[in-house]
Write an enzyme that holds these catalytic residues in place. Structure first.
Site, PDB file in Angstrom:
ATOM      1  N   TYR A  16       4.417 -14.686 -14.152  1.00  0.00           N
ATOM      2  CA  TYR A  16       4.087 -13.853 -13.397  1.00  0.00           C
ATOM      3  C   TYR A  16       2.598 -14.058 -14.306  1.00  0.00           C
ATOM      4  CZ  TYR A  16       1.057  -9.326 -13.359  1.00  0.00           C
ATOM      5  OH  TYR A  16       0.184  -8.497 -12.728  1.00  0.00           O
TER       6      TYR A  16
ATOM      7  N   SER B 259      -4.790 -10.530 -12.261  1.00  0.00           N
ATOM      8  CA  SER B 259      -3.956  -9.551 -13.426  1.00  0.00           C
ATOM      9  C   SER B 259      -5.366 -10.267 -15.224  1.00  0.00           C
ATOM     10  CB  SER B 259      -2.833  -9.684 -14.173  1.00  0.00           C
ATOM     11  OG  SER B 259      -2.830  -8.834 -15.246  1.00  0.00           O
TER      12      SER B 259
ATOM     13  N   ALA C  72       0.673  -1.280   0.072  1.00  0.00           N
ATOM     14  CA  ALA C  72      -0.257  -0.211   0.352  1.00  0.00           C
ATOM     15  C   ALA C  72       0.484   1.425  -0.291  1.00  0.00           C
ATOM     16  CB  ALA C  72      -1.068   0.670   1.013  1.00  0.00           C
TER      17      ALA C  72
END
Length: 306
Positions: A185, A161, A33
């Protein structure tokens, strides 16, 4: 109260999520964050008067983000706690601190992620991409399930994603022993999607809602480990097609706050995208999800035992 979408651009990708929902008395954890969409998400949620826990691995950046968010929002219930989500020992230590300090958790946002161009192996023997993007969120969510069950509307938001569409997962090894590839990924985000579906099934009897969100391709530090030429292309050549961190945060906020969220759902542009062309068919393979879960638990147990 839920929210509504306000079109601030020509495409749904530029939508802004509006909601008057207050988080007074609620506790929110956001990993990664201190920058990008994680930071923008934290700012919005802090404005809603919640207790915001910034879970970041860089102490200096985490403390700086906390100070900045307090300055921007006036909410002094923003705290930083160290968490390196790529290390299972750090995940366990963080969860222990949460248990000691908090009465419960209302929203967990698994946002931290990494893209590596070359192989990086963690001190625990995991490939770093998978450790950060999959193993860490898996373990953290499991360790905090009982804390989330204390909430009347607990939520787990897994930031994924669209790259999961190009991923593949071996339920036997979950990449712990495989050679590194630059498609790792994509594979890690598919694993996170399979985990989301399976976790939603396992928590169906609770008040917890689990969701997977593709925030869009965002200009952020996610690409910091790529070669400079790729960073240049992404940063400058592709900029007109990318979202800002603030724009990317909107779908995360939607999943964290909106009343219309369906557990196990895949969300994009503040809309449910399940069973669309953007969701890989393997996401609905229940046997693969179960196998992946069992293998992941086994590997994490092996790490714990040294």
């Amino acid at each position: 109260m839920g929210g509504a979408l306000s079109r601030t651009g020509l495409s749904s990708g530029k939508s802004k999520y509006h909601s008057s929902k207050s988080l007074t008395g609620k506790t929110v954890i956001i990993t990664g964050a201190n920058t990008g969409i994680g930071f923008q998400t934290a700012v919005d949620l802090a404005k809603r008067n919640g207790r915001i826990i910034l879970a970041c691995r860089n102490d200096e950046k985490g403390e700086a983000a906390k100070s900045r968010i307090i300055q921007l929002t006036g909410n002094k219930s923003v705290v930083f706690r160290h968490l390196d989500v790529s290390l299972m020992s750090s995940v366990r230590s963080f969860a222990d601190i949460v248990r000691k300090e908090e009465k419960g958790v209302d929203i967990l946002i698994n946002n931290a992620a990494v893209v590596n161009w070359n192989e990086v192996v963690t001190p625990e023997g995991l490939e770093e991409t998978f450790a950060t993007n999959y193993y860490g969120p898996f373990l953290l969510s499991k360790l905090l399930i009982d804390m989330l069950e204390k909430s009347s509307e607990g939520r787990i938001v897994n930031v994924g994603s669209i790259a999961s569409l190009g991923g593949s997962v071996d339920g036997d090894t979950v990449w712990v022993h495989k050679g590194f590839t630059r498609g790792g990924y994509n594979d890690s985000k598919l694993a996170l999607l399979l985990f989301t579906k399976e976790l939603a099934r396992r928590t169906a009897h609770t008040n917890i809602l689990v969701s997977y969100v593709h925030p869009g391709t965002v200009t952020s530090e996610l690409f910091r480990n790529l070669p400079w030429i790729l960073q240049f292309i992404i940063t400058f050549v592709m900029r007109p097609f990318l979202k800002t961190p603030l724009e990317g945060a909107q779908s995360i906020l939607f999943c964290a706050l909106d009343d219309a969220i369906q557990t196990g759902g895949y969300y994009m542009d503040c809309s449910l995208y399940d069973h669309s062309k953007w969701v890989p068919n393997s996401a609905y393979d229940k046997e693969l999800s179960k196998k992946l879960w069992r293998t992941t638990e086994r590997i994490i147990t092996e790490i714990d035992s040294g």
